[in-house]
Design a protein around this motif. Structure first.
Motif, mmCIF file in Angstrom:
data_model
loop_
_atom_site.group_PDB
_atom_site.id
_atom_site.type_symbol
_atom_site.label_atom_id
_atom_site.label_comp_id
_atom_site.label_asym_id
_atom_site.label_seq_id
_atom_site.Cartn_x
_atom_site.Cartn_y
_atom_site.Cartn_z
ATOM 1 N N ASP A 1 1.051 -1.096 -0.131
ATOM 2 C CA ASP A 1 -0.065 0.090 -0.083
ATOM 3 C C ASP A 1 0.950 1.180 0.051
ATOM 4 O O ASP A 1 1.993 1.282 0.669
ATOM 5 C CB ASP A 1 -0.833 0.101 1.330
ATOM 6 C CG ASP A 1 -2.035 -1.017 1.404
ATOM 7 O OD1 ASP A 1 -2.095 -1.616 0.157
ATOM 8 O OD2 ASP A 1 -2.577 -1.392 2.346
ATOM 9 N N CYS A 2 0.589 2.233 -0.734
ATOM 10 C CA CYS A 2 1.355 3.457 -0.692
ATOM 11 C C CYS A 2 0.540 4.695 -1.302
ATOM 12 O O CYS A 2 -0.680 4.671 -1.661
ATOM 13 C CB CYS A 2 2.643 3.208 -1.711
ATOM 14 S SG CYS A 2 2.127 2.821 -3.595
ATOM 15 N N ALA A 3 0.985 5.638 -1.317
ATOM 16 C CA ALA A 3 0.645 6.849 -1.743
ATOM 17 C C ALA A 3 0.888 7.370 -3.241
ATOM 18 O O ALA A 3 0.087 7.904 -3.725
ATOM 19 C CB ALA A 3 0.945 8.297 -0.950
ATOM 20 N N ASP A 4 1.956 6.732 -3.813
ATOM 21 C CA ASP A 4 2.476 7.068 -5.089
ATOM 22 C C ASP A 4 3.033 5.998 -5.855
ATOM 23 O O ASP A 4 4.259 5.632 -5.722
ATOM 24 C CB ASP A 4 3.493 8.160 -5.184
ATOM 25 C CG ASP A 4 4.001 8.737 -6.548
ATOM 26 O OD1 ASP A 4 3.693 8.088 -7.374
ATOM 27 O OD2 ASP A 4 4.527 9.674 -6.506
ATOM 28 N N ARG B 1 -2.503 2.332 -4.549
ATOM 29 C CA ARG B 1 -2.763 3.638 -3.746
ATOM 30 C C ARG B 1 -3.806 3.297 -2.737
ATOM 31 O O ARG B 1 -4.872 2.799 -3.037
ATOM 32 C CB ARG B 1 -3.160 4.636 -4.690
ATOM 33 C CG ARG B 1 -3.060 6.192 -4.025
ATOM 34 C CD ARG B 1 -3.669 7.284 -4.931
ATOM 35 N NE ARG B 1 -3.020 7.108 -6.256
ATOM 36 C CZ ARG B 1 -2.893 8.211 -6.869
ATOM 37 N NH1 ARG B 1 -3.588 9.342 -6.342
ATOM 38 N NH2 ARG B 1 -2.262 8.238 -7.968
ATOM 39 N N PRO C 1 -5.661 5.852 0.728
ATOM 40 C CA PRO C 1 -5.715 6.983 1.415
ATOM 41 C C PRO C 1 -4.706 7.476 2.546
ATOM 42 O O PRO C 1 -4.327 8.387 2.555
ATOM 43 C CB PRO C 1 -7.222 7.229 1.371
ATOM 44 C CG PRO C 1 -7.565 5.791 1.695
ATOM 45 C CD PRO C 1 -7.046 4.863 0.939
ATOM 46 N N GLU C 2 -4.538 6.288 3.384
ATOM 47 C CA GLU C 2 -3.876 6.649 4.644
ATOM 48 C C GLU C 2 -2.631 6.297 4.412
ATOM 49 O O GLU C 2 -1.967 5.736 3.712
ATOM 50 C CB GLU C 2 -4.478 5.698 5.780
ATOM 51 C CG GLU C 2 -4.058 4.115 5.507
ATOM 52 C CD GLU C 2 -5.138 3.463 4.500
ATOM 53 O OE1 GLU C 2 -4.715 2.375 4.226
ATOM 54 O OE2 GLU C 2 -6.008 3.824 4.191
ATOM 55 N N GLY C 3 -1.594 7.205 5.351
ATOM 56 C CA GLY C 3 -0.290 7.001 5.224
ATOM 57 C C GLY C 3 0.322 5.887 5.994
ATOM 58 O O GLY C 3 -0.671 5.101 6.937
ATOM 59 N N GLU D 1 8.454 5.780 0.922
ATOM 60 C CA GLU D 1 7.109 5.879 1.793
ATOM 61 C C GLU D 1 7.475 5.725 3.199
ATOM 62 O O GLU D 1 6.573 5.387 3.744
ATOM 63 C CB GLU D 1 6.220 5.426 1.018
ATOM 64 C CG GLU D 1 6.031 6.273 -0.387
ATOM 65 C CD GLU D 1 4.469 6.109 -0.804
ATOM 66 O OE1 GLU D 1 3.686 5.457 -0.037
ATOM 67 O OE2 GLU D 1 4.247 6.346 -1.967
#
Length: 145
Positions: free
Chosen positions: A10-13, A73, A75-77, A138
């Motif tokens: 899981d990641c943001a980018d 992607r 939503p949470e960090g 990340e």
């Protein structure tokens, strides 16, 4: 029966993290579907809106022997330490100072690509060969082993 595995992060980018892990593992971004020269062309043809085109990415071992890494992607960090992490086998067959020098060189190389060094674990008898704990761009922990 042995099964192939995929490791999902899981990641943001997804696109940026895929590039980092290609560099770390000697992998490549998975080729687009047959008939398309680029992922951009494929996603356009599939009707994926521009704002959703970085929702996922995948990298593969060019030799076909290692597992596929899939980046999605969310939503949470990242919030806590990983319960599972990758060990990047950087110095197989090396011992002592030569091993730690190889790990240090790889730590520096990956830091230039956005990784962060967390700590160095010194070799400790009888079995401890030493390793370096790192984090990807990340914050996902991995070890240089």
């Amino acid at each position: 029966m042995a099964r192939d595995i995929q490791i999902t992060l899981d990641c943001a980018d997804p696109a940026a993290l895929a590039v980092f892990w290609c560099e770390a593992l000697g992998y490549k971004v998975q080729d687009p579907p047959a008939g398309f020269a680029t992922w951009e062309q494929a996603l356009e043809a599939m009707g994926v809106p521009p704002e959703r085109r970085n929702d996922a990415s995948a990298v593969v071992d060019p030799a076909g022997s290692g597992p596929r890494l899939f980046f999605q992607r969310v939503p949470e960090g990242k919030q806590v330490k990983n319960r599972v992490h990758l060990d990047v086998r950087t110095a197989p067959g090396l011992d002592g100072d030569a091993r730690m020098a190889a790990l240090e060189a790889e730590a520096e190389r990956l830091a230039s690509h956005g990784a962060a060094r967390i700590r160095r674990e010194e070799p400790a008898p009888p079995l401890g060969a030493g390793h370096i704990v790192m984090a990807d761009p990340e914050g996902n922990e991995f070890c240089l082993d």
